[in-house]
Design an enzyme around this catalytic site. Structure first.
Site, short mmCIF file in Angstrom:
data_model
loop_
_atom_site.label_atom_id
_atom_site.label_comp_id
_atom_site.label_asym_id
_atom_site.label_seq_id
_atom_site.Cartn_x
_atom_site.Cartn_y
_atom_site.Cartn_z
NE ARG A 172 4.80 34.88 -45.71
CZ ARG A 172 4.08 33.65 -45.47
NH1 ARG A 172 4.54 33.13 -44.33
NH2 ARG A 172 3.45 32.57 -45.82
NE ARG A 176 21.82 31.58 -65.89
CZ ARG A 176 23.53 31.46 -66.40
NH1 ARG A 176 24.35 31.87 -67.20
NH2 ARG A 176 23.53 31.41 -64.69
CE LYS A 205 5.38 30.42 -48.38
NZ LYS A 205 6.11 29.98 -47.74
CD GLU A 216 12.43 28.03 -41.32
OE1 GLU A 216 10.63 28.75 -41.23
OE2 GLU A 216 12.62 28.95 -42.34
CG LEU A 244 8.06 32.16 -44.01
CD1 LEU A 244 8.90 33.16 -45.39
CD2 LEU A 244 7.01 31.37 -45.00
N1 PDD Z 1 5.70 26.48 -46.69
N2 PDD Z 1 8.45 27.77 -42.97
C1 PDD Z 1 9.05 27.70 -44.66
C2 PDD Z 1 10.18 27.66 -44.57
C3 PDD Z 1 8.01 27.19 -44.87
O1 PDD Z 1 7.80 27.56 -46.37
C4 PDD Z 1 6.60 28.18 -44.14
C5 PDD Z 1 4.85 27.32 -45.40
C6 PDD Z 1 6.52 27.88 -42.99
C7 PDD Z 1 4.92 28.36 -42.63
O2 PDD Z 1 4.07 29.56 -42.66
P1 PDD Z 1 2.85 29.60 -43.27
O3 PDD Z 1 1.78 29.42 -41.53
O4 PDD Z 1 3.15 31.68 -43.50
O5 PDD Z 1 2.20 28.91 -44.35
C8 PDD Z 1 7.54 28.48 -42.05
C9 PDD Z 1 4.55 26.63 -47.35
C10 PDD Z 1 3.21 25.80 -46.81
C11 PDD Z 1 4.66 25.82 -48.50
O6 PDD Z 1 5.66 25.78 -48.62
O7 PDD Z 1 4.07 24.77 -49.10
#
Ligand code: PDD
Length: 287
Positions: A52, A101, A151, A183, A207
């Site tokens: 990812r 910047r 992400k 989500e 995500l």
């Molecule tokens: N967060 N959706 C969002 C918006 C997220 O930020 C995350 C993960 C997930 C779950 O993804 P995964 O199963 O790959 O961790 C879904 C991480 C844990 C964080 O920001 O700390």
């Protein structure tokens, strides 16, 4: 014990780790990240997170300063140096520090990406009391940008969502767009109705959770029915169960949504079972 962190090729005590004030991660949130959990001193779902990361970088035309083998080595080295048995490894890559910047992306030939990793020690992460009790969520509007599949470190609105939840006496928030749940602020959202597990299908709206992929695979292998489709908050409030998944919470039951008790107000059968399967199976293949 001082934490050892990793910055651009060096392992350093955290107080000696430095990044430029011109770094685009700092000025523009121009960076991506991953969070990988550690159980028994080993990395959970490392491959998924590495794949990812590669995709997030490529969607933003960002250069990957490492490769999978090197990343694995850095993760392992940090886990070992910091004596992590249960916890997390945080990784961030930004477009680097061009020395001023400017909205325009710097030339990757002259501006190297910044890469930072650090560990978070979380004893008791797997045997969490919250998983036995379940959590409370509120619903809020989803006003994030349209590429939530990448992400990025733009986490201001998710942070605000957590604060709204805290203020309302809840643990987290589920976000809603056009009437449907997207989500959680930092996790994927699910409901269970008549033993069917329902979660939003993959798109740019959410995500693509690494824990989500593993949990849905295990659920199907255990002959559980999975439906990947959108659901409303009203449907969620009337569900038999609800839960979230993420690398930091694994599978966590949700027992209250906007003040409405879900099922009996305690974790049901499906979410705790999925948590157990996920933890058992993931530990077996942890590296
Ligand atoms: N967060 N959706 C969002 C918006 C997220 O930020 C995350 C993960 C997930 C779950 O993804 P995964 O199963 O790959 O961790 C879904 C991480 C844990 C964080 O920001 O700390």
């Amino acid at each position: 014990m001082t934490r050892t962190v990793y910055v651009n090729g060096d392992y350093l005590p955290e107080e000696d780790a430095k990044v430029s004030i011109f770094d685009r991660g700092f000025l523009m949130a121009d960076g991506v990240y991953e969070v990988t959990s550690v159980l028994g001193g080993k990395l959970i779902d490392f491959d998924g997170h590495a794949v990812r990361l590669e995709r997030s970088l490529s969607e933003l035309d960002m250069v990957n300063p490492t490769n999978k083998e090197e990343l694995l080595e850095i993760h392992r080295e940090l886990v070992s140096r910091n004596g992590i048995d249960e916890g997390l490894v945080y990784l961030q890559i930004t477009r680097g520090a061009p020395g001023d910047r400017d909205f325009v992306f710097p030339d990757p030939e002259t501006t190297a990406p910044t890469i930072v990793l650090f560990t978070q020690n979380k004893p008791g992460l797997a045997d969490s009391p919250a998983a036995k009790k379940g959590m409370k969520v509120i619903s809020i509007e989803d006003i994030r940008w349209g590429r939530r599949d990448i992400k990025t470190v733009q986490l201001l609105y998710p942070s605000m969502g957590k604060m709204m939840a805290k203020k309302a006496g809840a643990d987290d928030a589920w976000m809603i767009e056009d009437g449907f749940v997207t989500e959680g602020t930092s996790n994927n959202a699910y409901i269970v109705k008549d033993n069917r597990i329902i979660t939003r299908a993959l798109s740019n709206d959410i995500l693509h959770g690494i824990t989500r992929a593993a949990v849905l695979r295990f659920a199907r292998e255990a002959q559980m029915e999975v439906e990947e489709r959108s659901f409303t908050i009203e449907e969620a409030r009337a569900a038999d169960e609800a839960f979230i998944t993420s690398a930091s919470s694994f599978v966590m039951p949700v027992v209250e949504i906007d003040g409405t008790v879900i099922g009996d107000g305690v974790p049901g059968k499906v979410a705790p079972r999925l948590r157990e399967i996920y933890l058992d199976e993931s530990r077996k293949v942890a590296i």
